[in-house]
Design a protein around this motif. Structure first.
Motif, PDB file in Angstrom:
ATOM      1  N   VAL A 178      34.571-150.524   7.124  1.00 41.40           N
ATOM      2  CA  VAL A 178      33.431-149.369   6.913  1.00 41.40           C
ATOM      3  C   VAL A 178      32.271-150.041   7.191  1.00 41.40           C
ATOM      4  CG1 VAL A 178      32.153-148.166   5.107  1.00 41.40           C
ATOM      5  CG2 VAL A 178      34.504-148.464   5.058  1.00 41.40           C
ATOM      6  N   ASP A 179      31.716-151.449   7.108  1.00 44.17           N
ATOM      7  CA  ASP A 179      30.563-152.267   7.682  1.00 44.17           C
ATOM      8  C   ASP A 179      30.635-152.042   9.239  1.00 44.17           C
ATOM      9  OD1 ASP A 179      29.978-152.622   4.954  1.00 44.17           O
ATOM     10  OD2 ASP A 179      30.625-154.567   5.099  1.00 44.17           O
ATOM     11  N   ASN A 180      31.862-152.365   9.894  1.00 40.89           N
ATOM     12  CA  ASN A 180      31.583-152.107  11.301  1.00 40.89           C
ATOM     13  C   ASN A 180      31.558-150.830  11.883  1.00 40.89           C
ATOM     14  OD1 ASN A 180      32.171-154.907  10.926  1.00 40.89           O
ATOM     15  ND2 ASN A 180      34.234-154.773  12.058  1.00 40.89           N
ATOM     16  N   PHE A 181      32.130-149.926  11.065  1.00 40.18           N
ATOM     17  CA  PHE A 181      31.913-148.221  11.358  1.00 40.18           C
ATOM     18  C   PHE A 181      30.342-147.914  11.337  1.00 40.18           C
ATOM     19  CE2 PHE A 181      32.359-143.714  10.633  1.00 40.18           C
ATOM     20  CZ  PHE A 181      33.178-143.557  11.987  1.00 40.18           C
ATOM     21  N   ASN A 182      29.652-148.476  10.109  1.00 37.97           N
ATOM     22  CA  ASN A 182      28.269-148.061  10.066  1.00 37.97           C
ATOM     23  C   ASN A 182      27.475-148.794  11.156  1.00 37.97           C
ATOM     24  OD1 ASN A 182      29.169-146.451   7.700  1.00 37.97           O
ATOM     25  ND2 ASN A 182      28.648-148.337   6.323  1.00 37.97           N
ATOM     26  N   THR A 183      27.884-149.964  11.455  1.00 38.43           N
ATOM     27  CA  THR A 183      27.091-150.543  12.628  1.00 38.43           C
ATOM     28  C   THR A 183      27.369-149.857  13.870  1.00 38.43           C
ATOM     29  OG1 THR A 183      27.351-152.676  11.498  1.00 38.43           O
ATOM     30  CG2 THR A 183      26.871-152.855  13.710  1.00 38.43           C
ATOM     31  N   ILE A 184      28.564-149.292  14.174  1.00 34.40           N
ATOM     32  CA  ILE A 184      28.936-148.680  15.574  1.00 34.40           C
ATOM     33  C   ILE A 184      28.041-147.289  15.602  1.00 34.40           C
ATOM     34  CG2 ILE A 184      30.476-147.575  16.712  1.00 34.40           C
ATOM     35  CD1 ILE A 184      32.470-149.605  15.757  1.00 34.40           C
ATOM     36  N   LEU A 185      28.164-146.708  14.344  1.00 32.93           N
ATOM     37  CA  LEU A 185      27.189-145.527  14.234  1.00 32.93           C
ATOM     38  C   LEU A 185      25.587-145.631  14.417  1.00 32.93           C
ATOM     39  CD1 LEU A 185      28.782-143.464  11.357  1.00 32.93           C
ATOM     40  CD2 LEU A 185      29.018-143.109  13.815  1.00 32.93           C
ATOM     41  N   ARG A 186      24.956-146.798  13.982  1.00 35.32           N
ATOM     42  CA  ARG A 186      23.710-147.105  13.960  1.00 35.32           C
ATOM     43  C   ARG A 186      23.436-147.363  15.192  1.00 35.32           C
ATOM     44  NH1 ARG A 186      23.485-151.429  11.022  1.00 35.32           N
ATOM     45  NH2 ARG A 186      22.949-152.773  12.783  1.00 35.32           N
ATOM     46  N   ILE A 187      24.476-147.988  16.129  1.00 33.04           N
ATOM     47  CA  ILE A 187      24.004-148.544  17.604  1.00 33.04           C
ATOM     48  C   ILE A 187      23.827-147.260  18.131  1.00 33.04           C
ATOM     49  CG2 ILE A 187      24.881-149.843  19.396  1.00 33.04           C
ATOM     50  CD1 ILE A 187      25.704-151.921  17.440  1.00 33.04           C
ATOM     51  N   ALA A 188      24.887-146.553  18.192  1.00 30.07           N
ATOM     52  CA  ALA A 188      25.051-145.139  19.116  1.00 30.07           C
ATOM     53  C   ALA A 188      23.896-144.430  18.627  1.00 30.07           C
ATOM     54  CB  ALA A 188      26.272-144.542  18.416  1.00 30.07           C
ATOM     55  N   TYR A 189      23.427-144.065  17.303  1.00 26.69           N
ATOM     56  CA  TYR A 189      22.158-143.257  17.312  1.00 26.69           C
ATOM     57  C   TYR A 189      20.905-143.956  17.861  1.00 26.69           C
ATOM     58  CZ  TYR A 189      18.632-141.278  14.593  1.00 26.69           C
ATOM     59  OH  TYR A 189      17.263-140.529  14.497  1.00 26.69           O
ATOM     60  N   THR A 190      20.855-145.174  17.888  1.00 24.48           N
ATOM     61  CA  THR A 190      19.506-145.891  18.344  1.00 24.48           C
ATOM     62  C   THR A 190      19.662-145.733  19.977  1.00 24.48           C
ATOM     63  OG1 THR A 190      19.761-147.432  16.384  1.00 24.48           O
ATOM     64  CG2 THR A 190      18.547-148.302  18.646  1.00 24.48           C
ATOM     65  N   GLY A 191      20.846-146.003  20.287  1.00 16.99           N
ATOM     66  CA  GLY A 191      21.053-145.913  21.890  1.00 16.99           C
ATOM     67  C   GLY A 191      20.733-144.275  22.342  1.00 16.99           C
ATOM     68  N   ALA A 192      21.040-143.259  21.415  1.00 19.89           N
ATOM     69  CA  ALA A 192      20.628-141.944  21.775  1.00 19.89           C
ATOM     70  C   ALA A 192      19.154-141.885  21.780  1.00 19.89           C
ATOM     71  CB  ALA A 192      21.424-140.977  21.226  1.00 19.89           C
ATOM     72  N   VAL A 193      18.531-142.216  20.666  1.00 20.91           N
ATOM     73  CA  VAL A 193      17.101-142.081  20.542  1.00 20.91           C
ATOM     74  C   VAL A 193      16.308-142.709  21.841  1.00 20.91           C
ATOM     75  CG1 VAL A 193      14.899-142.817  19.085  1.00 20.91           C
ATOM     76  CG2 VAL A 193      17.155-141.847  18.107  1.00 20.91           C
ATOM     77  N   ILE A 194      16.809-144.111  22.072  1.00 20.17           N
ATOM     78  CA  ILE A 194      16.105-144.686  23.237  1.00 20.17           C
ATOM     79  C   ILE A 194      16.079-143.768  24.445  1.00 20.17           C
ATOM     80  CG2 ILE A 194      16.343-146.757  24.327  1.00 20.17           C
ATOM     81  CD1 ILE A 194      16.724-148.384  21.964  1.00 20.17           C
ATOM     82  N   ARG A 195      17.269-143.242  24.720  1.00 22.41           N
ATOM     83  CA  ARG A 195      17.241-142.664  25.973  1.00 22.41           C
ATOM     84  C   ARG A 195      16.252-141.188  25.945  1.00 22.41           C
ATOM     85  NH1 ARG A 195      21.983-144.849  24.840  1.00 22.41           N
ATOM     86  NH2 ARG A 195      23.037-145.957  26.674  1.00 22.41           N
ATOM     87  N   VAL A 196      15.686-140.661  24.947  1.00 25.06           N
ATOM     88  CA  VAL A 196      14.710-139.736  24.983  1.00 25.06           C
ATOM     89  C   VAL A 196      13.623-140.116  25.624  1.00 25.06           C
ATOM     90  CG1 VAL A 196      13.519-137.905  23.575  1.00 25.06           C
ATOM     91  CG2 VAL A 196      15.880-138.537  22.935  1.00 25.06           C
ATOM     92  N   PRO A 197      12.955-139.395  26.724  1.00 25.69           N
ATOM     93  CA  PRO A 197      12.017-139.633  27.394  1.00 25.69           C
ATOM     94  C   PRO A 197      10.662-139.521  26.257  1.00 25.69           C
ATOM     95  CG  PRO A 197      13.134-138.384  28.805  1.00 25.69           C
ATOM     96  CD  PRO A 197      13.783-138.281  27.420  1.00 25.69           C
ATOM     97  N   GLY A 198       9.685-140.598  26.086  1.00 24.43           N
ATOM     98  CA  GLY A 198       8.792-140.741  25.422  1.00 24.43           C
ATOM     99  C   GLY A 198       8.867-141.207  24.016  1.00 24.43           C
ATOM    100  N   VAL A 199      10.127-140.807  23.405  1.00 30.43           N
ATOM    101  CA  VAL A 199      10.572-141.160  22.181  1.00 30.43           C
ATOM    102  C   VAL A 199      10.864-142.697  22.179  1.00 30.43           C
ATOM    103  CG1 VAL A 199      11.911-141.039  20.173  1.00 30.43           C
ATOM    104  CG2 VAL A 199      11.014-138.742  21.468  1.00 30.43           C
ATOM    105  N   GLY A 200      11.620-142.968  23.127  1.00 39.28           N
ATOM    106  CA  GLY A 200      12.568-144.200  23.268  1.00 39.28           C
ATOM    107  C   GLY A 200      11.234-145.234  23.414  1.00 39.28           C
ATOM    108  N   ILE A 201      10.284-145.115  24.099  1.00 41.78           N
ATOM    109  CA  ILE A 201       9.266-146.440  24.220  1.00 41.78           C
ATOM    110  C   ILE A 201       8.584-146.426  22.940  1.00 41.78           C
ATOM    111  CG2 ILE A 201       7.319-144.959  25.303  1.00 41.78           C
ATOM    112  CD1 ILE A 201       8.552-148.324  26.395  1.00 41.78           C
ATOM    113  N   SER A 202       8.233-145.485  22.226  1.00 38.93           N
ATOM    114  CA  SER A 202       7.863-145.462  20.855  1.00 38.93           C
ATOM    115  C   SER A 202       8.489-146.061  19.856  1.00 38.93           C
ATOM    116  CB  SER A 202       7.468-143.790  20.414  1.00 38.93           C
ATOM    117  OG  SER A 202       6.539-143.489  21.221  1.00 38.93           O
ATOM    118  N   TYR A 203       9.957-145.913  20.079  1.00 39.27           N
ATOM    119  CA  TYR A 203      10.878-146.658  19.241  1.00 39.27           C
ATOM    120  C   TYR A 203      10.855-147.926  19.408  1.00 39.27           C
ATOM    121  CZ  TYR A 203      15.081-147.741  16.892  1.00 39.27           C
ATOM    122  OH  TYR A 203      16.239-148.374  15.978  1.00 39.27           O
ATOM    123  N   VAL A 204      10.961-148.571  20.604  1.00 40.51           N
ATOM    124  CA  VAL A 204      10.835-150.020  21.066  1.00 40.51           C
ATOM    125  C   VAL A 204       9.654-150.319  20.720  1.00 40.51           C
ATOM    126  CG1 VAL A 204      10.887-151.305  23.192  1.00 40.51           C
ATOM    127  CG2 VAL A 204      12.514-149.326  22.912  1.00 40.51           C
TER     128      VAL A 204
END
Length: 102
Positions: free
Chosen positions: A27-53
């Motif tokens: 379960v811990d690994n699954f949550n980590t995988i979901l968090r990484i996937a979500y973060t990757g999706a957020v970073i790819r949004v123009p404008g939002v990604g750089i603000s997140y970083v």
């Protein structure tokens, strides 16, 4: 579905009624995988990604400024002095220009 060992698994049943695990993931690994996937999706949004970083980097930089590094420092340097060396690139202009490209 959670197993007795705390892992999550997808199960299937064959023609004979035998159940088999297809993808056991703790379960811990699954949550980590979901968090990484979500973060990757957020970073790819123009404008939002750089603000997140920027926000994430500033949060980590603030913690480093306050606490310093948490490993043994060479040459009797203080943890704060070592942390300041890591933070020097953030003082330059446009430090974040190439972050999302790599």
């Amino acid at each position: 579905k959670k197993d007795a060992d705390g892992s999550s698994s997808l199960s299937s049943t064959d023609d004979r009624g035998n159940s088999s695990k297809q993808w056991p993931v703790p379960v811990d690994n699954f949550n980590t995988i979901l968090r990484i996937a979500y973060t990757g999706a957020v970073i790819r949004v123009p404008g939002v990604g750089i603000s997140y970083v920027r926000a994430s980097t500033e949060k980590q930089a603030k913690e480093l400024r306050e606490k310093g590094v948490d490993y043994p420092c060479p040459y009797d340097d203080s943890p704060i002095t070592v942390a300041e060396g890591y933070l020097k690139p953030l003082d330059s202009s446009n430090w974040d220009a190439g972050v999302l490209e790599h």
